[in-house]
Design an enzyme around this catalytic site. Sequence first.
Site, PDB file in Angstrom:
ATOM      1  N   GLU A  64     -41.220   8.880 -17.333  1.00 33.36           N
ATOM      2  CA  GLU A  64     -40.453   7.734 -16.833  1.00 33.36           C
ATOM      3  C   GLU A  64     -40.000   8.046 -15.418  1.00 33.36           C
ATOM      4  OE1 GLU A  64     -36.872   6.551 -18.976  1.00 33.36           O
ATOM      5  OE2 GLU A  64     -36.906   4.642 -17.891  1.00 33.36           O
ATOM      6  N   ASN A  90     -39.502  -1.080 -25.465  1.00 30.77           N
ATOM      7  CA  ASN A  90     -39.055   0.315 -25.453  1.00 30.77           C
ATOM      8  C   ASN A  90     -38.067   0.574 -26.576  1.00 30.77           C
ATOM      9  OD1 ASN A  90     -38.492   3.000 -24.612  1.00 30.77           O
ATOM     10  ND2 ASN A  90     -36.707   2.251 -23.511  1.00 30.77           N
ATOM     11  N   GLU A  91     -36.780   0.427 -26.296  1.00 30.07           N
ATOM     12  CA  GLU A  91     -35.777   0.740 -27.325  1.00 30.07           C
ATOM     13  C   GLU A  91     -35.117  -0.546 -27.784  1.00 30.07           C
ATOM     14  OE1 GLU A  91     -33.037   3.480 -25.529  1.00 30.07           O
ATOM     15  OE2 GLU A  91     -34.007   5.213 -26.448  1.00 30.07           O
ATOM     16  N   CYS A 143     -36.313   2.918 -20.228  1.00 26.79           N
ATOM     17  CA  CYS A 143     -35.565   1.713 -19.856  1.00 26.79           C
ATOM     18  C   CYS A 143     -36.176   0.994 -18.661  1.00 26.79           C
ATOM     19  CB  CYS A 143     -34.118   2.078 -19.570  1.00 26.79           C
ATOM     20  SG  CYS A 143     -33.231   2.612 -21.037  1.00 26.79           S
TER      21      CYS A 143
HETATM   22  O1  AHR Z   1     -35.081   9.196 -21.414  1.00 29.13           O
HETATM   23  C1  AHR Z   1     -34.032   8.505 -20.820  1.00 29.13           C
HETATM   24  C2  AHR Z   1     -33.784   7.158 -21.477  1.00 29.13           C
HETATM   25  O2  AHR Z   1     -33.356   7.338 -22.784  1.00 29.13           O
HETATM   26  C3  AHR Z   1     -34.985   6.269 -21.623  1.00 29.13           C
HETATM   27  O3  AHR Z   1     -35.197   5.506 -20.502  1.00 29.13           O
HETATM   28  C4  AHR Z   1     -34.629   5.387 -22.752  1.00 29.13           C
HETATM   29  O4  AHR Z   1     -35.744   4.973 -23.489  1.00 29.13           O
HETATM   30  C5  AHR Z   1     -33.648   6.193 -23.551  1.00 29.13           C
HETATM   31  O5  AHR Z   1     -32.484   5.501 -23.789  1.00 29.13           O
END
Ligand code: AHR
Length: 664
Positions: A56, A381-382, A251
């Site tokens: 990321e 993603n989350e 994120c």
């Molecule tokens: O790894 C850091 C963050 O942690 C990522 O962007 C997210 O997916 C998680 O909340």
Amino acid sequence: MTLNKKIMKTNIYRLILLTSVLFFTKISFGQDIKINVDVDNPVFEIQPTMWGLFFEDINFAADGGLYAELIKNRSFEFPNPKTGWEFPGQNFFMSNLLFINRGEEFNNQRYARMELDEASGESSMVNTGFRGIGIKEGDEYRFSILASIPEAEEIAIHVELLDSNDETIGKTTINLKDKDWKEYEAIVTADKTDPKSKLKLSFEGKGTIEFDMVSLFPVNTWGKRENGLRADLVQLLADMKPGFFRFPGGCIVEGRDLSKRYQWKQTIGNVEDRKLNINRWNDENSRATPDYYQSYGLGFYEYFLLSEDIGAEPLPVINCGMACQFNTGELVSLENLDPYVQDALDLIEFANGPVNSEWGKIRAEMGHPQPFNMKYIGVGNEQWGAQYFERYAIFEKTINEKYPDIKIVSTSGPMSSGPFFDYAEKELKKYNADLVDEHYYSSPQWFYDNISRYDDYERNTYKIFVGEFAASSHQMASPENKNTWGCALAEAAFMTGLERNADVVYMASYAPLLAHVDAWQWTPDLIWFDNLTSYGTVSYYVQKLYSVNKGTHLLNMLTDGEPLKGSDGLYASAALDKEKNEIILKIVNSSDTKQDLDIALKTKKRLESNAQITVLSSTDLEAMNTLENSDNIIPTESVASLNKKNLKINVSPYSFTLIKIKSN
Ligand code: AHR
């Protein structure tokens, strides 16, 4: 009694005493722990994707990190076009430097215009890079610029590398004669090393010069690819032999609101036409990274290329119509979801489509006519809650219809348990997701306590992708939260549990991957770097030892008929590598005492007489690697002899031991 008799009697007493001491020592310090490894009856296959990487653009991982561009705000597209630039001796009232906006319809809206005349004062500008520019003595740097001189005969640009004391440490000159826009390039060789160098441009001549895309790359990039990636960082990734490469986040896939989400189509094609986007981790309220933008020089084409280079399955994640739920949580309505779904379909065509397809053609034009053979796509993603599943259902149906072979990765949200997690688990069973992404950032104790997490998972539904995990000794993302040996050891122990359950856990990756020591937003991280150097944390070595030694099949490794899941502080798993004819044992001793193991390898195969032993250990759980002491804890190698098919070995306190035995 004669003297001889006396001596004999004393010796008998001594012998009795010694035998009792030996006997009681054995009782009080314990017998060897007997362990059986059933080599001839592999339990199930371990996926080649088992251990991989999650990338990321956080902590300056892309711009300022992996993407080797050294100039920040090279195209003047940051909200303030002057960010990253200094203007020594410039007379601002004369305004001889302007930033012209081409118009909203352009991705690259701005370019610079400099008027050169006597009144302008010194006409120079200095780029300070991403927390400085890392320059190495003797290395070559490729400078390039797009420029035109509409109202001048000839203008010279003097290009200088300055060290942190503003002394020149490399220079060249470019002479411009062309009225039309054109790319100019020159190589500068540095005569000094300085991690906090700068780039100075001085303009000489009379008239107007217009310019854009001021760029400086090391010539020595990964694989010497022109304007490519930082060689030392890619090397660290390649050394891990990762099974997959998940990108571009995290994120940043979601964005703080939907307008800031990651849109892969804006990250391909000519670099100068890629639209700058604010980074989700740009946060002026926290650790001072208000200057964090995504140039997308490292875009989806480059991610696919990198996956190919390091032999990893590409796993792109796309936005599912939801912005980061930790921020706005903005949603696109279901009626307006089509463009998002279309992005997913087009991405598959971009990666895999024939060269005469709309998106396959663009891939081919960028230099890769062969398909990338992408097999996985992540949707969201989350995300959590009902809104995710409403959207996910549409993605799943459409992708399955058009590309039935593509495996879809869904998500169970950011929590490893609790109501949101339980809800997601229940909902996910209604769909056909191939893999579900679980994340956990927790204490070392959580990792030990969860060693059996997957022992009872259902085997007949989806598989698990542990997309993000890391043990934290302190508050997550705080400066105190370091990559300690205590954390890495807990991760190593937990990973025996993942390996033992590799029939349900198909993929796992530590997170985050990269962090710049001067510009991070999250701790801990797997690899740290500054502008010139980089190092693997102790967690890096744990991940690497697993990944490089994943094996092809799980073996039962039992003590008293049970897997080693914490009794005596021991955790272990075993694998067979059928291709290399290798038995691989991974053993964590989380206790503060040495443990004597007696390992019996139950097999009809002939075994080589020596086992190769690799150990990571420290009696200090707070110990760690740093930039200055990057090999404080690194694997040490030794050899141990087998007694026929038995191996007696003692594992030191707080250690992770990898044992490899060849059969022939
Ligand atoms: O790894 C850091 C963050 O942690 C990522 O962007 C997210 O997916 C998680 O909340």
